[in-house]
Design a protein around this motif. Structure first.
Motif, PDB file in Angstrom:
ATOM      1  N   ASN A 204       0.877  -1.162   0.000  1.00 29.58           N
ATOM      2  CA  ASN A 204       0.000   0.000   0.000  1.00 29.58           C
ATOM      3  C   ASN A 204       0.922   1.222   0.000  1.00 29.58           C
ATOM      4  O   ASN A 204       1.631   1.474   0.970  1.00 29.58           O
ATOM      5  CB  ASN A 204      -0.900  -0.032   1.235  1.00 29.58           C
ATOM      6  CG  ASN A 204      -1.855   1.120   1.291  1.00 29.58           C
ATOM      7  OD1 ASN A 204      -1.495   2.257   0.994  1.00 29.58           O
ATOM      8  ND2 ASN A 204      -3.077   0.840   1.687  1.00 29.58           N
ATOM      9  N   LEU A 205       0.924   1.984  -1.085  1.00 34.64           N
ATOM     10  CA  LEU A 205       1.881   3.082  -1.233  1.00 34.64           C
ATOM     11  C   LEU A 205       1.778   4.170  -0.178  1.00 34.64           C
ATOM     12  O   LEU A 205       2.802   4.621   0.345  1.00 34.64           O
ATOM     13  CB  LEU A 205       1.785   3.669  -2.639  1.00 34.64           C
ATOM     14  CG  LEU A 205       2.224   2.703  -3.741  1.00 34.64           C
ATOM     15  CD1 LEU A 205       2.049   3.340  -5.114  1.00 34.64           C
ATOM     16  CD2 LEU A 205       3.658   2.269  -3.541  1.00 34.64           C
ATOM     17  N   PRO A 206       0.576   4.641   0.177  1.00 33.18           N
ATOM     18  CA  PRO A 206       0.553   5.708   1.190  1.00 33.18           C
ATOM     19  C   PRO A 206       1.080   5.260   2.551  1.00 33.18           C
ATOM     20  O   PRO A 206       1.752   6.012   3.237  1.00 33.18           O
ATOM     21  CB  PRO A 206      -0.922   6.097   1.288  1.00 33.18           C
ATOM     22  CG  PRO A 206      -1.561   5.595   0.041  1.00 33.18           C
ATOM     23  CD  PRO A 206      -0.754   4.412  -0.395  1.00 33.18           C
ATOM     24  N   THR A 207       0.793   4.031   2.953  1.00 30.40           N
ATOM     25  CA  THR A 207       1.182   3.585   4.297  1.00 30.40           C
ATOM     26  C   THR A 207       2.464   2.771   4.309  1.00 30.40           C
ATOM     27  O   THR A 207       3.112   2.652   5.350  1.00 30.40           O
ATOM     28  CB  THR A 207       0.072   2.736   4.932  1.00 30.40           C
ATOM     29  OG1 THR A 207      -0.088   1.547   4.160  1.00 30.40           O
ATOM     30  CG2 THR A 207      -1.231   3.502   5.012  1.00 30.40           C
ATOM     31  N   GLY A 208       2.830   2.157   3.181  1.00 29.14           N
ATOM     32  CA  GLY A 208       4.006   1.300   3.140  1.00 29.14           C
ATOM     33  C   GLY A 208       3.772  -0.082   3.723  1.00 29.14           C
ATOM     34  O   GLY A 208       4.690  -0.873   3.856  1.00 29.14           O
TER      35      GLY A 208
END
Length: 143
Positions: free
Chosen positions: A59-63
């Protein structure tokens, strides 16, 4: 047991988590004297179906990684086999009945896989085993 499931009326059937085509249990006990007995239980079952994890998706926003699943219940755990032993001795003291027993669970020490655990990005899986060879002693008192 043959346990098939489909998730909606238009989907195909697939093995459900309780599907175990082969299950064998053998139980025996013997009373050596009126006070002393011993027995064993041997259990074998074909592996249960589970849904494999093919990898992880970040998940790109949260990593944070989330699992990417394969076809539902399309893979089986390894077969399960366990041998348990037990023996007990009964005696009476005054008006109390005492029973001392020894039990050994998984006497053969099989590594029975219950499920799999994954690292944080789901790139590696590790088996999670049921308990190992497990002896224990206990006693009961009836009065």
């Amino acid at each position: 047991s043959d346990s098939q499931r489909r998730n909606d009326p238009d989907s195909a059937f697939h093995p459900f988590i309780y599907d175990q085509p082969h299950v064998v249990t053998v139980v025996a006990s013997y009373k050596f004297t009126p006070r002393w007995d011993a027995g064993f239980k041997w259990h074998y079952a074909s592996g249960s179906p589970y849904t494999p994890v093919l990898g992880g998706q970040k998940n790109l926003p949260t990593g944070v990684y989330f699992p990417v699943y394969g076809a539902e219940d399309s893979v089986r755990l390894p077969d399960y086999m366990r041998l348990d032993f037990s023996t007990s001795l009964k005696t009476v003291y005054d008006t109390w009945q005492w029973r001392v027993y020894l039990e050994i669970w998984n006497a053969t020490g099989n590594n029975n896989v219950l499920t799999y655990g994954y690292n944080s990005d789901f790139s590696q899986k590790s088996p999670i085993y049921e308990f190992p060879f497990l002896p224990y002693v206990g006693f009961e008192v009836a009065f």
